[in-house]
Design a protein around this motif. Structure first.
Motif, PDB file in Angstrom:
ATOM      1  N   ASP A  85       5.854   7.096  -1.888  1.00 40.00           N
ATOM      2  CA  ASP A  85       6.011   7.832  -3.153  1.00 40.00           C
ATOM      3  C   ASP A  85       5.239   7.202  -4.313  1.00 40.00           C
ATOM      4  N   GLU A  86       4.159   6.465  -4.001  1.00 40.65           N
ATOM      5  CA  GLU A  86       3.435   5.774  -5.065  1.00 40.65           C
ATOM      6  C   GLU A  86       2.817   6.765  -6.035  1.00 40.65           C
ATOM      7  N   GLU A  87       2.290   7.852  -5.493  1.00 44.15           N
ATOM      8  CA  GLU A  87       1.519   8.777  -6.338  1.00 44.15           C
ATOM      9  C   GLU A  87       2.392   9.513  -7.350  1.00 44.15           C
ATOM     10  N   THR A  88       3.690   9.526  -7.140  1.00 41.95           N
ATOM     11  CA  THR A  88       4.569  10.166  -8.120  1.00 41.95           C
ATOM     12  C   THR A  88       5.384   9.139  -8.899  1.00 41.95           C
TER      13      THR A  88
ATOM     14  N   ALA B 158     -10.195   6.996   0.461  1.00 48.08           N
ATOM     15  CA  ALA B 158     -10.266   5.786  -0.368  1.00 48.08           C
ATOM     16  C   ALA B 158      -8.880   5.409  -0.886  1.00 48.08           C
ATOM     17  N   ASP B 159      -8.106   6.399  -1.261  1.00 48.95           N
ATOM     18  CA  ASP B 159      -6.793   6.190  -1.899  1.00 48.95           C
ATOM     19  C   ASP B 159      -5.689   6.767  -1.029  1.00 48.95           C
ATOM     20  N   MET B 160      -5.139   5.951  -0.050  1.00 50.90           N
ATOM     21  CA  MET B 160      -5.703   4.670   0.271  1.00 50.90           C
ATOM     22  C   MET B 160      -5.679   4.403   1.765  1.00 50.90           C
ATOM     23  N   LYS B 161      -5.987   5.424   2.554  1.00 50.97           N
ATOM     24  CA  LYS B 161      -5.911   5.208   3.999  1.00 50.97           C
ATOM     25  C   LYS B 161      -6.979   4.219   4.464  1.00 50.97           C
TER      26      LYS B 161
ATOM     27  N   GLY C 167       0.850  -1.179   0.000  1.00 49.92           N
ATOM     28  CA  GLY C 167       0.000   0.000   0.000  1.00 49.92           C
ATOM     29  C   GLY C 167       0.887   1.230   0.000  1.00 49.92           C
ATOM     30  N   HIS C 168       0.268   2.391  -0.093  1.00 51.01           N
ATOM     31  CA  HIS C 168       1.058   3.627  -0.019  1.00 51.01           C
ATOM     32  C   HIS C 168       0.488   4.573   1.019  1.00 51.01           C
ATOM     33  N   MET C 169       1.391   5.291   1.691  1.00 51.59           N
ATOM     34  CA  MET C 169       0.963   6.241   2.715  1.00 51.59           C
ATOM     35  C   MET C 169       0.829   7.648   2.148  1.00 51.59           C
TER      36      MET C 169
ATOM     37  N   TYR D 187      -3.575  -2.496  -2.094  1.00 59.48           N
ATOM     38  CA  TYR D 187      -4.811  -1.960  -1.523  1.00 59.48           C
ATOM     39  C   TYR D 187      -5.299  -0.651  -2.138  1.00 59.48           C
ATOM     40  N   GLU D 188      -5.083  -0.515  -3.476  1.00 57.97           N
ATOM     41  CA  GLU D 188      -5.731   0.572  -4.204  1.00 57.97           C
ATOM     42  C   GLU D 188      -7.244   0.373  -4.117  1.00 57.97           C
ATOM     43  N   PRO D 189      -7.999   1.479  -4.169  1.00 51.50           N
ATOM     44  CA  PRO D 189      -9.452   1.340  -4.061  1.00 51.50           C
ATOM     45  C   PRO D 189     -10.064   0.598  -5.237  1.00 51.50           C
TER      46      PRO D 189
HETATM   47 ZN   LIG Z   1      -3.456   4.926  -4.690  1.00 48.03          ZN
END
Ligand SMILES: [Zn+2]
Length: 401
Positions: A162-165, A128-131, A99-101, A187-189
């Motif tokens: 750093d998933e979103e970048t 949702a994305d993704m806490k 997952g990503h924080m 665990y992406e939505p």
């Molecule tokens: Zn995500």
């Protein structure tokens, strides 16, 4: 007779976990990818929460990752640390959960607060994305640990910053952790109706720096080498490489200067979307050819920075098996789980590239992600938590897919 707990017992157990409280507490911490202080706080809170699980938890330093500035200089981009939990590393059957924080909302973004739009609909940054996905992952793993079957499975949990970048500072860590795993869940939505992402295309981002030669635009223009013209030429040639299964998007040209100067610097930013490894090979060949030809034709120096950081994720035999297992677990919980291909990318692409079957939308149901309308459907937390727990317990019981 299966040792997997009855579905009703699993659901009760997962539902007893504080998933909504966790989601709300974690979404209250801004953890935009560039907000290092926020990511540090987030990593600490997650480390506390996940330390209820057995195993060794650590915060891993980010790998160096470069970026090309608008002046053409290359420098290191700072990232937050990544959380890694290793549980029963000697088990014969091991899984990876990722997952990503981080979120897409910078610390100065207007969208920071949460509110309920309806009883079951929570609007908030990262809910949702993704806490929400991280919260239900923790609940699922606690439920797994409560079963004697847990002894038959080991796993690593990786939560990057750093998933979103593009996961540039965690890609090597993901590849390393994927090794030797029978399957991975990310665990992406899921979509609001519960549909999961199937096959994914890949993506590659490049910054191509063109060094020309400046001269006076009126007095001696022929002595100059126009970097803007060369970068434009490059953009046109790369765009011509698009074909079925390979989208090419020259997105921006930076550089240049005053009207009376032949510009000596331009940076072309270009995105490729390959649907297959062959398409990546075609794109690489197109880049090599275009760069060599433009450098020769226009007498400029060209440096290429970037990579295909998200390889395409086809549904191969292993992935199909894992999907079938998730679908069956869903059916036993009364859920009809479907999936469809998407052009979006995530860490599931990187895990698949390591040869490990992955379902990468095991998170909460929700929608409007990456916008101020992002929402979480709260009743999906126990539902998806139970789906994960059941899937993992069956893999544990079977010793594989
Ligand atoms: Zn995500």
């Amino acid at each position: 007779m299966s040792d997997v707990p009855a579905v009703s017992a699993l659901l009760d157990q997962v539902a007893g976990e504080p998933m909504l409280d966790h989601t709300r507490a974690w979404a209250a911490i801004n953890s935009g990818t560039r907000n290092l202080a926020g990511l540090n706080a987030m990593a600490g809170v997650l480390a506390d929460a996940f330390s209820v699980l057995p195993g060794d938890l650590s915060l891993v330093d980010p790998s160096p990752a470069d970026s090309v500035a608008t002046d053409g200089t290359v420098s290191a981009t700072d990232h937050g640390r990544h959380l890694v939990l290793r549980v029963r590393p000697d088990a014969a059957t091991r899984m990876l959960f990722t997952g990503h924080m981080d979120t897409v909302y910078p610390v100065d973004h207007a969208f920071q607060d949460q509110r309920f739009l309806e009883d079951n609909v929570l609007n908030g940054p990262g809910v949702a994305d993704m806490k929400g996905g991280l919260a239900l992952l923790l609940a699922a793993l606690k439920t797994v640990e409560a079963s004697p079957l847990a002894r038959q499975i080991g796993y690593d949990v990786m939560i990057n910053s750093d998933e979103e970048t593009g996961s540039f500072s965690s890609a090597a860590l993901i590849a390393d952790l994927a090794r030797g795993k029978v399957a991975a869940l990310t665990y992406e939505p899921a979509l609001a109706d519960g549909t999961l992402a199937g096959a994914r295309g890949g993506t590659g981002n490049f910054s191509i720096v063109v060094h020309g030669k400046s001269a006076h635009a009126g007095r001696n223009p022929d002595e100059g080498r126009n970097a803007i013209v060369a970068a434009s030429d490059l953009a046109v040639r790369l765009f011509a490489a698009k074909q079925s299964g390979l989208a090419v998007n020259p997105a921006r040209i930076e550089g240049g200067g005053p009207n009376n100067v032949v510009p000596d610097l331009a940076i072309l930013r270009v995105n490729f979307r390959p649907a297959s490894p062959d398409a990546i090979a075609a794109a690489k060949a197109a880049i090599d050819t275009a760069v060599a030809d433009v450098a020769a034709d226009r007498d400029v120096r060209i440096d290429v920075h970037g990579s295909f950081n998200r390889p395409p994720k086809p549904i191969d035999d292993g992935a199909a098996k894992l999907f079938a297992l998730v679908k069956q677990s869903g059916a036993d919980l009364g859920l009809d789980i479907g999936w469809k291909a998407t052009g979006g990318v995530c860490d599931g692409n990187n895990i698949a590239a390591a040869g490990v079957p992955v379902v990468d939308t095991m998170g909460a149901r929700g929608g409007a992600i990456h916008s101020s309308d992002e929402f979480l459907l709260v009743d999906s937390l126990p539902e998806r938590g139970a789906l994960s727990a059941l899937t993992v317990l069956r893999i544990a019981e079977k010793g594989g897919l």
